[in-house]
Write an enzyme that holds these catalytic residues in place. Structure first.
Site, PDB file in Angstrom:
ATOM      1  N   CYS A   4       0.867  -1.180   0.000  1.00  8.15           N
ATOM      2  CA  CYS A   4       0.000   0.000   0.000  1.00  8.15           C
ATOM      3  C   CYS A   4       0.905   1.232   0.000  1.00  8.15           C
ATOM      4  O   CYS A   4       1.689   1.439   0.923  1.00  8.15           O
ATOM      5  CB  CYS A   4      -0.922   0.019   1.219  1.00  8.15           C
ATOM      6  SG  CYS A   4      -1.799   1.588   1.388  1.00  8.15           S
ATOM      7  N   CYS A   7       0.539   3.483   3.057  1.00  6.94           N
ATOM      8  CA  CYS A   7       1.161   2.910   4.264  1.00  6.94           C
ATOM      9  C   CYS A   7       2.682   3.093   4.196  1.00  6.94           C
ATOM     10  O   CYS A   7       3.321   3.378   5.213  1.00  6.94           O
ATOM     11  CB  CYS A   7       0.800   1.436   4.408  1.00  6.94           C
ATOM     12  SG  CYS A   7      -0.866   1.166   5.078  1.00  6.94           S
ATOM     13  N   HIS A  46      -4.805   1.718   8.133  1.00  3.62           N
ATOM     14  CA  HIS A  46      -5.145   1.294   6.773  1.00  3.62           C
ATOM     15  C   HIS A  46      -6.568   0.744   6.703  1.00  3.62           C
ATOM     16  O   HIS A  46      -6.899  -0.224   7.374  1.00  3.62           O
ATOM     17  CB  HIS A  46      -4.181   0.211   6.270  1.00  3.62           C
ATOM     18  CG  HIS A  46      -4.535  -0.282   4.903  1.00  3.62           C
ATOM     19  ND1 HIS A  46      -3.935   0.197   3.758  1.00  3.62           N
ATOM     20  CD2 HIS A  46      -5.467  -1.176   4.493  1.00  3.62           C
ATOM     21  CE1 HIS A  46      -4.473  -0.396   2.708  1.00  3.62           C
ATOM     22  NE2 HIS A  46      -5.413  -1.236   3.124  1.00  3.62           N
ATOM     23  N   ASN A  86     -12.753   9.787  -3.049  1.00  2.00           N
ATOM     24  CA  ASN A  86     -13.118   8.834  -4.097  1.00  2.00           C
ATOM     25  C   ASN A  86     -13.268   7.450  -3.477  1.00  2.00           C
ATOM     26  O   ASN A  86     -12.449   7.035  -2.654  1.00  2.00           O
ATOM     27  CB  ASN A  86     -12.043   8.818  -5.195  1.00  2.00           C
ATOM     28  CG  ASN A  86     -11.987  10.131  -5.960  1.00  2.00           C
ATOM     29  OD1 ASN A  86     -13.004  10.798  -6.143  1.00  2.00           O
ATOM     30  ND2 ASN A  86     -10.792  10.525  -6.382  1.00  2.00           N
ATOM     31  N   GLY A  92     -13.432   6.295  -8.977  1.00  2.00           N
ATOM     32  CA  GLY A  92     -12.101   6.661  -9.464  1.00  2.00           C
ATOM     33  C   GLY A  92     -11.014   6.530  -8.412  1.00  2.00           C
ATOM     34  O   GLY A  92      -9.964   7.154  -8.509  1.00  2.00           O
ATOM     35  N   HIS A  97      -6.448   3.018   0.081  1.00  3.02           N
ATOM     36  CA  HIS A  97      -6.236   3.394   1.492  1.00  3.02           C
ATOM     37  C   HIS A  97      -6.979   4.718   1.619  1.00  3.02           C
ATOM     38  O   HIS A  97      -6.640   5.684   0.911  1.00  3.02           O
ATOM     39  CB  HIS A  97      -4.728   3.540   1.760  1.00  3.02           C
ATOM     40  CG  HIS A  97      -4.365   3.956   3.149  1.00  3.02           C
ATOM     41  ND1 HIS A  97      -3.356   3.343   3.882  1.00  3.02           N
ATOM     42  CD2 HIS A  97      -4.837   4.950   3.943  1.00  3.02           C
ATOM     43  CE1 HIS A  97      -3.245   3.931   5.060  1.00  3.02           C
ATOM     44  NE2 HIS A  97      -4.135   4.922   5.116  1.00  3.02           N
ATOM     45  N   HIS A  99      -8.439   8.206   1.815  1.00  4.22           N
ATOM     46  CA  HIS A  99      -7.772   9.505   1.854  1.00  4.22           C
ATOM     47  C   HIS A  99      -8.746  10.583   1.404  1.00  4.22           C
ATOM     48  O   HIS A  99      -9.661  10.325   0.625  1.00  4.22           O
ATOM     49  CB  HIS A  99      -6.519   9.514   0.972  1.00  4.22           C
ATOM     50  CG  HIS A  99      -6.781   9.057  -0.424  1.00  4.22           C
ATOM     51  ND1 HIS A  99      -6.889   7.722  -0.762  1.00  4.22           N
ATOM     52  CD2 HIS A  99      -6.974   9.752  -1.572  1.00  4.22           C
ATOM     53  CE1 HIS A  99      -7.129   7.618  -2.054  1.00  4.22           C
ATOM     54  NE2 HIS A  99      -7.196   8.847  -2.577  1.00  4.22           N
ATOM     55  N   HIS A 101      -9.057  14.243  -0.389  1.00  2.00           N
ATOM     56  CA  HIS A 101      -8.407  15.264  -1.218  1.00  2.00           C
ATOM     57  C   HIS A 101      -8.845  16.648  -0.747  1.00  2.00           C
ATOM     58  O   HIS A 101     -10.044  16.878  -0.528  1.00  2.00           O
ATOM     59  CB  HIS A 101      -8.834  15.122  -2.689  1.00  2.00           C
ATOM     60  CG  HIS A 101      -8.403  13.853  -3.351  1.00  2.00           C
ATOM     61  ND1 HIS A 101      -7.284  13.781  -4.143  1.00  2.00           N
ATOM     62  CD2 HIS A 101      -8.943  12.614  -3.351  1.00  2.00           C
ATOM     63  CE1 HIS A 101      -7.161  12.541  -4.610  1.00  2.00           C
ATOM     64  NE2 HIS A 101      -8.156  11.817  -4.144  1.00  2.00           N
TER      65      HIS A 101
HETATM   66  P1  AMP Z   1      -7.500   8.538  -5.672  1.00  2.00           P
HETATM   67  O1  AMP Z   1      -7.543   8.521  -7.167  1.00  2.00           O
HETATM   68  O2  AMP Z   1      -8.668   9.237  -5.015  1.00  2.00           O
HETATM   69  O3  AMP Z   1      -7.279   7.148  -5.096  1.00  2.00           O
HETATM   70  O4  AMP Z   1      -6.259   9.429  -5.285  1.00  2.00           O
HETATM   71  C1  AMP Z   1      -4.950   8.956  -5.215  1.00  2.00           C
HETATM   72  C2  AMP Z   1      -4.067  10.155  -5.298  1.00  2.00           C
HETATM   73  O5  AMP Z   1      -2.801   9.808  -4.812  1.00  2.00           O
HETATM   74  C3  AMP Z   1      -3.871  10.709  -6.715  1.00  2.00           C
HETATM   75  O6  AMP Z   1      -4.319  12.060  -6.780  1.00  2.00           O
HETATM   76  C4  AMP Z   1      -2.364  10.589  -6.938  1.00  2.00           C
HETATM   77  O7  AMP Z   1      -1.829  11.679  -7.655  1.00  2.00           O
HETATM   78  C5  AMP Z   1      -1.850  10.547  -5.509  1.00  2.00           C
HETATM   79  N1  AMP Z   1      -0.564   9.873  -5.324  1.00  2.00           N
HETATM   80  C6  AMP Z   1      -0.184   8.682  -5.808  1.00  2.00           C
HETATM   81  N2  AMP Z   1       1.065   8.386  -5.402  1.00  2.00           N
HETATM   82  C7  AMP Z   1       1.474   9.419  -4.627  1.00  2.00           C
HETATM   83  C8  AMP Z   1       2.673   9.733  -3.923  1.00  2.00           C
HETATM   84  N3  AMP Z   1       3.728   8.877  -3.909  1.00  2.00           N
HETATM   85  N4  AMP Z   1       2.748  10.893  -3.243  1.00  2.00           N
HETATM   86  C9  AMP Z   1       1.711  11.741  -3.236  1.00  2.00           C
HETATM   87  N5  AMP Z   1       0.553  11.524  -3.888  1.00  2.00           N
HETATM   88  C10 AMP Z   1       0.428  10.378  -4.577  1.00  2.00           C
HETATM   89 ZN    ZN Z   2      -2.461   1.574   3.505  1.00  3.25          ZN
END
Ligand code: AMP
Ligand code: ZN
Length: 111
Positions: A4, A7, A46, A86, A92, A97, A99, A101
């Site tokens: 993950c 994580c 997680h 999301n 999308g 994990h 999160h 935005h």
């Molecule tokens: P989601 O599409 O809602 O699952 O959002 C995942 C988000 O994580 C996307 O906006 C990616 O640009 C972001 N993301 C993926 N890898 C990383 C990373 N290593 N550091 C920061 N953001 C990331």
């Molecule tokens: Zn995780």
């Protein structure tokens, strides 16, 4: 959780730009910003989906939103921002994990 990415970020195994951290959450800069300012607010525990959340995690998410409201001005979001979570395939969600935005730093368009 193995494999993950969030994580691994939380564990410090993948570098990130951290803007806030406490024992329950971190706030990092999104690597592919979709607005002038784009943060991800990530619970350290997680779980992927709101539907999987247990009572303790629900309390953490409640406090997450309280904290977001308090730190938003320090993040440059004092003029307003958009909150997006999301969920799953149709939502999308690419990182499984949970999160949140935070998008702002400019007047956002309709979505
Ligand atoms: P989601 O599409 O809602 O699952 O959002 C995942 C988000 O994580 C996307 O906006 C990616 O640009 C972001 N993301 C993926 N890898 C990383 C990373 N290593 N550091 C920061 N953001 C990331
Ligand atoms: Zn995780």
């Amino acid at each position: 959780m193995e494999n993950c990415i969030f994580c691994k970020i939380i564990a410090g195994e993948i570098p990130s730009q951290r803007f806030y951290e406490d024992d329950e959450i971190i706030v990092i800069k999104d690597i592919e910003p979709k607005a002038k300012l784009h943060y991800l607010c990530i619970p350290k525990q997680h779980f992927a989906l709101l539907s999987e959340m247990n009572g303790e995690q629900a309390e953490i998410v409640k406090r997450l939103f309280e904290k977001v409201g308090k730190i938003a001005p320090q993040l440059g979001l004092g003029e307003g921002y958009r909150v997006i979570i999301n969920q799953g395939e149709n939502g999308g969600q690419t990182v499984r994990h949970l999160h949140v935005h935070l998008l702002g730093g400019e007047k956002l368009g309709d979505f």
